[in-house]
Write a protein that holds these residues in place. Structure first.
Motif, PDB file in Angstrom:
ATOM      1  N   ASP A 102    -105.396 111.372  69.998  1.00 29.13           N
ATOM      2  CA  ASP A 102    -106.539 110.487  70.253  1.00 29.13           C
ATOM      3  C   ASP A 102    -107.868 111.237  70.366  1.00 29.13           C
ATOM      4  O   ASP A 102    -108.915 110.616  70.558  1.00 29.13           O
ATOM      5  N   LEU A 104    -111.259 112.808  69.659  1.00 33.17           N
ATOM      6  CA  LEU A 104    -112.285 112.474  68.663  1.00 33.17           C
ATOM      7  C   LEU A 104    -113.227 113.650  68.447  1.00 33.17           C
ATOM      8  O   LEU A 104    -113.345 114.531  69.323  1.00 33.17           O
ATOM      9  N   GLU A 106    -116.338 113.704  68.786  1.00 35.02           N
ATOM     10  CA  GLU A 106    -117.328 113.763  69.877  1.00 35.02           C
ATOM     11  C   GLU A 106    -116.754 114.389  71.153  1.00 35.02           C
ATOM     12  O   GLU A 106    -117.475 114.984  71.940  1.00 35.02           O
ATOM     13  N   ASP A 107    -115.422 114.254  71.350  1.00 34.67           N
ATOM     14  CA  ASP A 107    -114.786 114.925  72.490  1.00 34.67           C
ATOM     15  C   ASP A 107    -114.886 116.443  72.302  1.00 34.67           C
ATOM     16  O   ASP A 107    -115.241 117.177  73.238  1.00 34.67           O
TER      17      ASP A 107
END
Ligand SMILES: NC(=O)c1ccc[n+]([C@@H]2O[C@H](COP(=O)([O-])OP(=O)(O)OC[C@H]3O[C@@H](n4cnc5c(N)ncnc54)[C@H](O)[C@@H]3O)[C@@H](O)[C@H]2O)c1
Length: 198
Positions: A102, A104, A106-107
């Protein structure tokens, strides 16, 4: 050089709470002048008062350590107000509990900017005879080359140390524990107790 904190000016990032606050208070007890940096303005002001109550000089600066110019500005304020800049403890950091599938872009961007980029921005203002505290370089959040780059500073008389706190019961771990509970159904506090072995 004398490596004791007494009389030295040390900047601690992520100083509003948890490990950073504890480091700042210990440095104050050991006679250092302490610069405090964090995003959390009110808590930072409280820690500044706590440091001063121990008889140490302090200055605080609200900054996002992932932003180069904010780190530089914090260092300049510390130098100006406390009369020098001898060491930085790159303690500010973020954690994330998320299944790998999960994660992303941006993480990844956020974690690297806060946990890794910030260390590079902190290196840059250091001059010979500074002492540098770098948070432990972990494979999950820091590219290995960053650790090797720190060696470049040795010839300038700058020492780079790493601390490895293990599991510490701070607000960060309250969040981690809650997130594990959501993901696994574990009762509140169980994941923390499992990792610290109590
Ligand atoms: N608590 C643990 O068990 C543990 C274990 C290993 C490593 N660490 C590391 O130790 C450091 C301190 O952990 P903690 O448990 O005290 O965490 P914490 O979340 O309680 O405190 C971190 C502080 O850093 C500040 N911060 C976060 N992002 C920032 C940014 N971009 N700019 C400025 N300040 C920012 C936060 O506002 C907060 O005050 C972190 O780097 C963390 O990854 C903690």
């Amino acid at each position: 050089m004398d490596t004791q904190p007494k009389g030295r000016v040390v900047l601690v990032t992520g100083a509003s709470q948890g490990i950073g606050r504890a480091i700042a208070l210990r440095l104050a007890r050991d006679g250092a002048k302490v610069g405090l940096v964090d995003l959390k303005e009110e808590k930072l002001a409280e820690v500044k008062k706590e440091v001063e109550a121990l008889g140490a000089s302090a200055t605080s600066f609200v900054a996002d350590v992932s932003k180069r110019d904010e780190v530089f500005a914090a260092v300049h304020q510390v130098e100006r107000e406390l009369g020098g800049f001898h060491a930085i403890v790159n303690n500010a950091g973020v954690a994330q509990v998320k299944p790998l599938a999960d994660v992303l872009p941006e993480d990844m961007d956020r974690i690297f900017r806060v946990n890794a980029d910030s260390v590079v921005w902190a290196f840059k203002p250091l001059r010979p005879s500074s002492r540098l505290g770098a948070s432990k370089v972990r494979s999950s959040t820091h590219p290995p080359p960053l650790a090797t780059k720190a060696c470049q500073y040795a010839s300038a008389g700058i020492t780079v140390n790493a601390y490895c706190p293990g599991i510490v019961g701070t607000d960060m771990w309250v969040e981690i524990d809650e997130r594990f509970s959501q993901l696994t159904g574990a009762p509140k506090g169980e994941t923390y107790r499992k990792y610290v072995g109590v």
